[in-house]
Design an enzyme around this catalytic site. Structure first.
Site, short mmCIF file in Angstrom:
data_model
loop_
_atom_site.label_atom_id
_atom_site.label_comp_id
_atom_site.label_asym_id
_atom_site.label_seq_id
_atom_site.Cartn_x
_atom_site.Cartn_y
_atom_site.Cartn_z
CB SER A 1 -29.67 -69.30 5.44
OG SER A 1 -30.88 -68.99 4.79
N1 SAH Z 1 -34.59 -72.17 3.96
C1 SAH Z 1 -33.76 -72.52 2.81
C2 SAH Z 1 -33.16 -71.34 2.10
C3 SAH Z 1 -34.19 -70.55 1.41
S1 SAH Z 1 -33.71 -69.63 -0.01
C4 SAH Z 1 -32.68 -73.52 3.18
O1 SAH Z 1 -32.57 -73.90 4.34
O2 SAH Z 1 -31.96 -73.94 2.27
C5 SAH Z 1 -35.32 -68.98 -0.31
C6 SAH Z 1 -36.27 -69.95 -0.94
O3 SAH Z 1 -37.54 -69.35 -0.96
C7 SAH Z 1 -35.93 -70.31 -2.38
O4 SAH Z 1 -35.87 -71.69 -2.55
C8 SAH Z 1 -37.10 -69.71 -3.17
O5 SAH Z 1 -37.43 -70.45 -4.32
C9 SAH Z 1 -38.20 -69.73 -2.15
N2 SAH Z 1 -39.32 -68.82 -2.38
C10 SAH Z 1 -39.28 -67.54 -2.77
N3 SAH Z 1 -40.53 -67.03 -2.83
C11 SAH Z 1 -41.37 -68.03 -2.46
C12 SAH Z 1 -42.79 -68.14 -2.32
N4 SAH Z 1 -43.62 -67.11 -2.57
N5 SAH Z 1 -43.29 -69.32 -1.92
C13 SAH Z 1 -42.50 -70.38 -1.66
N6 SAH Z 1 -41.15 -70.34 -1.77
C14 SAH Z 1 -40.60 -69.17 -2.17
#
Ligand code: SAH
Length: 226
Positions: free
Chosen positions: A65
């Site tokens: 993000s």
């Molecule tokens: N917080 C992260 C950015 C997140 S991007 C950072 O600091 O870099 C969103 C993430 O959520 C992705 O890696 C994706 O694979 C994950 N994601 C999506 N659905 C999910 C779920 N049901 N359970 C766990 N992770 C999930």
């Protein structure tokens, strides 16, 4: 060249130009954003962009993000040093590192094993030992360590996942993007006893939360389960 960049002054500039003017005022959040090396969490070839005002790709169609959004969500959680925090969507591990620099213990859930593994490696290099990364569908939370003082979802849900509401501690706060695949509203939920209230904070755009209590696939234009 990337290795000639002075990352700490780039971080300082990020705080001055991107965070303070947009009303990030929590001193713990500001000092954490000044300290955590975001460049270590982005792909090597993008390190020179690490302190720009933008999200960046991290593989698997996922993104780390924008710094402002990380700071805003962290500030909205109103963390204390005693808090136990749950994050859904580890991604690069950067947000988890920011949380763990303030709170007592962080559990972060990621559905892609390779992202979880990479994040673990970086967090170990930074000696952040109060983070545990779990590989599973985070839309159902994690009952094993519940309840949580704070819950943060860094992927977009079509509606607030009920298991996460159930796992919020009394006086707990939850911050998450809720809405469609192409745009959501950042919401903050609070629990007081059996009462839950929420505020709508700002329009945002996150990648989808894919799982039982999220979307049924990564793809666009596919309806959600419930
Ligand atoms: N917080 C992260 C950015 C997140 S991007 C950072 O600091 O870099 C969103 C993430 O959520 C992705 O890696 C994706 O694979 C994950 N994601 C999506 N659905 C999910 C779920 N049901 N359970 C766990 N992770 C999930």
């Amino acid at each position: 060249m990337a290795d000639k960049i002075n990352f700490s002054s780039a971080r300082e500039r990020m705080v001055k130009e991107q965070l303070i003017p947009r009303k990030i005022i929590d001193e713990r959040v500001l000092s954490t954003m000044r300290t955590v090396p975001r460049h270590m969490f982005v792909p090597d070839e993008l390190r020179h962009l690490a302190y720009n005002d933008a999200p960046l790709p991290i593989g698997h169609k996922q993104t780390i993000s924008q710094p402002y959004i990380v700071a805003l969500m962290t500030q909205l959680l109103e963390l204390s040093t005693q808090d136990k925090v749950l994050e859904i969507g580890t991604g690069s591990g950067y947000q988890a590192a920011v949380l763990a620099s303030i709170a007592r213990q962080v559990y972060s859930i990621e559905r892609f094993a390779s992202l979880a593994e990479r994040a673990r490696r970086i967090l170990m290099q930074l000696s952040l030992s109060n983070i545990e990364i779990l590989e599973k569908d985070g839309s159902e939370g994690e009952v094993k360590f519940a309840p949580y003082d704070a819950i943060i979802v860094t992927a977009a849900a079509p509606k607030v996942p009920q298991p996460l509401i159930d796992q919020l501690a009394d006086n707990g706060r939850m911050v998450l993007p809720v809405g469609g695949r192409n745009g959501q509203v950042l919401e903050r939920w609070r629990r007081k006893g059996d009462d839950f209230s929420h505020e709508r904070i700002a329009p945002v755009a996150f990648v989808p939360l894919v799982g039982d209590h999220g979307w049924d696939s990564e793809e666009h234009n596919i309806s959600w389960r419930r």
